[in-house]
Design a protein around this motif. Structure first.
Motif, PDB file in Angstrom:
ATOM      1  N   PRO A 121      52.012  51.069  25.649  1.00 45.29           N
ATOM      2  CA  PRO A 121      52.790  50.929  24.412  1.00 45.29           C
ATOM      3  C   PRO A 121      54.264  51.219  24.648  1.00 45.29           C
ATOM      4  N   GLY A 122      55.113  50.350  24.105  1.00 49.29           N
ATOM      5  CA  GLY A 122      56.552  50.503  24.294  1.00 49.29           C
ATOM      6  C   GLY A 122      57.121  49.602  25.365  1.00 49.29           C
ATOM      7  N   THR A 123      56.233  48.884  26.084  1.00 45.54           N
ATOM      8  CA  THR A 123      56.691  47.911  27.076  1.00 45.54           C
ATOM      9  C   THR A 123      56.514  46.500  26.524  1.00 45.54           C
ATOM     10  N   PRO A 124      57.247  45.514  27.055  1.00 38.28           N
ATOM     11  CA  PRO A 124      57.114  44.140  26.554  1.00 38.28           C
ATOM     12  C   PRO A 124      55.693  43.582  26.647  1.00 38.28           C
ATOM     13  N   LEU A 125      54.888  44.089  27.555  1.00 42.30           N
ATOM     14  CA  LEU A 125      53.524  43.581  27.722  1.00 42.30           C
ATOM     15  C   LEU A 125      52.484  44.471  27.031  1.00 42.30           C
ATOM     16  N   GLU A 126      52.935  45.277  26.066  1.00 41.41           N
ATOM     17  CA  GLU A 126      52.035  46.268  25.464  1.00 41.41           C
ATOM     18  C   GLU A 126      50.824  45.664  24.752  1.00 41.41           C
ATOM     19  N   HIS A 127      50.936  44.432  24.258  1.00 37.22           N
ATOM     20  CA  HIS A 127      49.834  43.840  23.496  1.00 37.22           C
ATOM     21  C   HIS A 127      48.910  42.971  24.358  1.00 37.22           C
ATOM     22  N   THR A 128      49.117  42.995  25.654  1.00 39.78           N
ATOM     23  CA  THR A 128      48.269  42.212  26.552  1.00 39.78           C
ATOM     24  C   THR A 128      46.856  42.779  26.574  1.00 39.78           C
ATOM     25  N   GLU A 129      45.863  41.914  26.440  1.00 37.97           N
ATOM     26  CA  GLU A 129      44.474  42.352  26.431  1.00 37.97           C
ATOM     27  C   GLU A 129      44.020  42.721  27.847  1.00 37.97           C
ATOM     28  N   PRO A 130      43.161  43.742  27.967  1.00 35.53           N
ATOM     29  CA  PRO A 130      42.613  44.069  29.289  1.00 35.53           C
ATOM     30  C   PRO A 130      41.811  42.904  29.850  1.00 35.53           C
ATOM     31  N   LEU A 131      41.714  42.858  31.152  1.00 36.26           N
ATOM     32  CA  LEU A 131      40.902  41.848  31.819  1.00 36.26           C
ATOM     33  C   LEU A 131      39.424  42.227  31.732  1.00 36.26           C
ATOM     34  N   THR A 132      38.542  41.280  32.015  1.00 37.58           N
ATOM     35  CA  THR A 132      37.127  41.622  32.071  1.00 37.58           C
ATOM     36  C   THR A 132      36.820  42.233  33.428  1.00 37.58           C
ATOM     37  N   PRO A 133      35.898  43.179  33.490  1.00 39.84           N
ATOM     38  CA  PRO A 133      35.547  43.769  34.782  1.00 39.84           C
ATOM     39  C   PRO A 133      35.087  42.736  35.803  1.00 39.84           C
ATOM     40  N   SER A 134      34.332  41.728  35.365  1.00 42.24           N
ATOM     41  CA  SER A 134      33.827  40.738  36.316  1.00 42.24           C
ATOM     42  C   SER A 134      34.974  39.940  36.932  1.00 42.24           C
ATOM     43  N   TYR A 135      35.992  39.603  36.137  1.00 45.54           N
ATOM     44  CA  TYR A 135      37.131  38.863  36.689  1.00 45.54           C
ATOM     45  C   TYR A 135      37.884  39.726  37.697  1.00 45.54           C
ATOM     46  N   CYS A 136      38.046  41.011  37.405  1.00 47.71           N
ATOM     47  CA  CYS A 136      38.723  41.908  38.347  1.00 47.71           C
ATOM     48  C   CYS A 136      37.990  41.956  39.680  1.00 47.71           C
ATOM     49  N   LEU A 137      36.663  41.975  39.633  1.00 50.63           N
ATOM     50  CA  LEU A 137      35.883  41.990  40.867  1.00 50.63           C
ATOM     51  C   LEU A 137      36.056  40.693  41.646  1.00 50.63           C
ATOM     52  N   LYS A 138      36.156  39.580  40.930  1.00 52.91           N
ATOM     53  CA  LYS A 138      36.387  38.293  41.600  1.00 52.91           C
ATOM     54  C   LYS A 138      37.757  38.280  42.279  1.00 52.91           C
ATOM     55  N   VAL A 139      38.749  38.881  41.628  1.00 50.67           N
ATOM     56  CA  VAL A 139      40.084  38.968  42.226  1.00 50.67           C
ATOM     57  C   VAL A 139      40.035  39.791  43.513  1.00 50.67           C
ATOM     58  N   LEU A 140      39.368  40.940  43.469  1.00 51.90           N
ATOM     59  CA  LEU A 140      39.263  41.781  44.662  1.00 51.90           C
ATOM     60  C   LEU A 140      38.553  41.031  45.796  1.00 51.90           C
ATOM     61  N   ALA A 141      37.499  40.296  45.441  1.00 50.57           N
ATOM     62  CA  ALA A 141      36.796  39.501  46.456  1.00 50.57           C
ATOM     63  C   ALA A 141      37.726  38.448  47.041  1.00 50.57           C
ATOM     64  N   LEU A 142      38.509  37.795  46.192  1.00 44.70           N
ATOM     65  CA  LEU A 142      39.440  36.776  46.668  1.00 44.70           C
ATOM     66  C   LEU A 142      40.431  37.360  47.669  1.00 44.70           C
ATOM     67  N   PHE A 143      41.000  38.527  47.348  1.00 44.87           N
ATOM     68  CA  PHE A 143      41.971  39.138  48.254  1.00 44.87           C
ATOM     69  C   PHE A 143      41.322  39.509  49.588  1.00 44.87           C
ATOM     70  N   ARG A 144      40.043  39.901  49.552  1.00 37.91           N
ATOM     71  CA  ARG A 144      39.348  40.197  50.805  1.00 37.91           C
ATOM     72  C   ARG A 144      39.114  38.919  51.608  1.00 37.91           C
ATOM     73  N   PHE A 145      38.724  37.846  50.956  1.00 33.24           N
ATOM     74  CA  PHE A 145      38.493  36.584  51.661  1.00 33.24           C
ATOM     75  C   PHE A 145      39.785  36.040  52.280  1.00 33.24           C
ATOM     76  N   ILE A 146      40.908  36.201  51.593  1.00 28.24           N
ATOM     77  CA  ILE A 146      42.165  35.632  52.077  1.00 28.24           C
ATOM     78  C   ILE A 146      42.877  36.557  53.059  1.00 28.24           C
ATOM     79  N   ASN A 147      42.696  37.872  52.895  1.00 27.72           N
ATOM     80  CA  ASN A 147      43.328  38.850  53.788  1.00 27.72           C
ATOM     81  C   ASN A 147      42.234  39.727  54.403  1.00 27.72           C
ATOM     82  N   PRO A 148      41.383  39.135  55.239  1.00 24.18           N
ATOM     83  CA  PRO A 148      40.143  39.798  55.644  1.00 24.18           C
ATOM     84  C   PRO A 148      40.306  41.132  56.357  1.00 24.18           C
ATOM     85  N   SER A 149      41.333  41.255  57.205  1.00 22.58           N
ATOM     86  CA  SER A 149      41.451  42.463  58.031  1.00 22.58           C
ATOM     87  C   SER A 149      42.368  43.520  57.428  1.00 22.58           C
TER      88      SER A 149
END
Length: 332
Positions: free
Chosen positions: A239-267
């Motif tokens: 609250p108080g920042t320009p992005l304060e009303h942004t909705e949280p992400l879904t947990p499943s999407y966050c996990l997909k993002v983490l998997a993507l970063f592992r696949f692209i930056n494996p080591s």
């Protein structure tokens, strides 16, 4: 063997994900989530086994920042009711390292708000780092903003092992998030860090209105930058920042993002960072199948999970905390 295990095998054999393959990770169905994480874990286990690296932040200078980053409670555009103070003294920074060491953190992260450090601030940090190295033999990461070449050299000489400067978002989305510095300002600082001999750390914030294509571009840009450590933050809308009303992400999407970063930056070290508590929620433990590193305790101006809960989460998932002695030599 399912498609995600096949893709993991290909990555371990040297394959780099195409844009189409990368988007398929983010667009995969929730029914495939466990199979996707199994593929990511195959890569994670190959490089890191079941070890989890622990990092701890100290916010050595809070607020008072002239930059206009839309996500940040410390920026000039923020009305967030945060504590504001100038640079801590050397003894306060060293005391923070003592606490981090006592809680099992292998890396101590010295962070300060602002566009970049003044010479006086740099001297304070350098003096603290020299004492921390002598007393605790910890890895030290600094995050002080945009660096000049001679400042990077000074930090390296003091014993700083790693320097963090996040790209935060994609080049295409950057101007929608901040206008007081450019995307190139950030990547050039990462380049100066590498030239100095410090290990480069650079990551992202997911959930700031970017597209899935932007997320793919972020992961691939960090591969090109060859960042050794990649913090993946998920927006904690303050609250108080320009992005304060942004909705949280879904947990499943966050996990997909983490998997993507592992696949692209494996080591690379993939660290689940700010916002994990409000975005991953009860699925936080599953993130360790893709990531091999987390922050302990609080972040800069937001609270994190209790340290004891983090240790319990790691233990109950069958993972083991990596000690400072097990990490690669400090300031190598």
């Amino acid at each position: 063997m399912n498609q995600w295990n096949n893709l993991a095998e290909n990555v371990l054999a040297g394959h780099e994900l195409t844009n189409e393959e990368a988007l398929s990770v983010l667009n995969s169905s929730d029914e495939e989530l466990l199979q996707l994480l199994d593929g990511a874990y195959k890569i994670r286990r190959h490089f890191y086994g079941n070890k989890v690296k622990l990092n701890m932040i100290i916010n050595t200078k809070s607020g008072l920042c002239p930059e206009d980053c839309g996500y940040c409670s410390q920026s000039v555009r923020s009305d967030a009711p945060i504590e504001k103070y100038r640079m801590m003294d050397k003894d306060q920074i060293v005391a923070g390292a003592e606490r981090a060491h006592s809680l099992g953190a292998g890396t101590y992260c010295i962070v300060a708000s602002g566009r970049g450090p003044s010479n006086k601030e740099l001297e304070t940090v350098a003096g603290a780092v020299e004492e921390i190295k002598e007393k605790y033999q910890m890895r030290v990461c600094a995050c002080l903003g945009i660096l000049k070449p001679e400042q990077a050299e000074k930090l390296k000489e003091a014993g700083v092992d790693r320097y963090n400067h996040n790209i935060n978002t994609s080049k295409e989305h950057h101007a929608d998030i901040t206008t007081t510095h450019t995307y190139e300002d950030r990547t050039e600082t990462v380049g100066r860090v590498k030239e100095s001999g410090m290990s480069p750390c650079s990551g992202v914030i997911i959930g700031m209105g970017e597209t899935k294509e932007d997320v793919v571009n972020m992961a691939k840009s960090l591969r090109v930058l060859d960042a050794d450590s990649i913090p993946v933050n998920f927006l904690h809308a303050i609250p108080g920042t320009p992005l304060e009303h942004t909705e949280p992400l879904t947990p499943s999407y966050c996990l997909k993002v983490l998997a993507l970063f592992r696949f692209i930056n494996p080591s690379k070290e993939i660290r689940i960072s700010g916002g994990r508590e409000v975005n991953l929620r009860s699925l936080q433990p599953l993130g360790l199948y893709a990531a091999n590193s987390i922050f302990l305790g609080n972040y800069l101006t937001t609270e994190g999970q209790e340290v004891t809960a983090d240790h319990k989460m790691i233990e109950e998932m069958g993972f083991v905390v990596e000690t400072a002695q097990e990490q690669e030599p400090v300031n190598a």
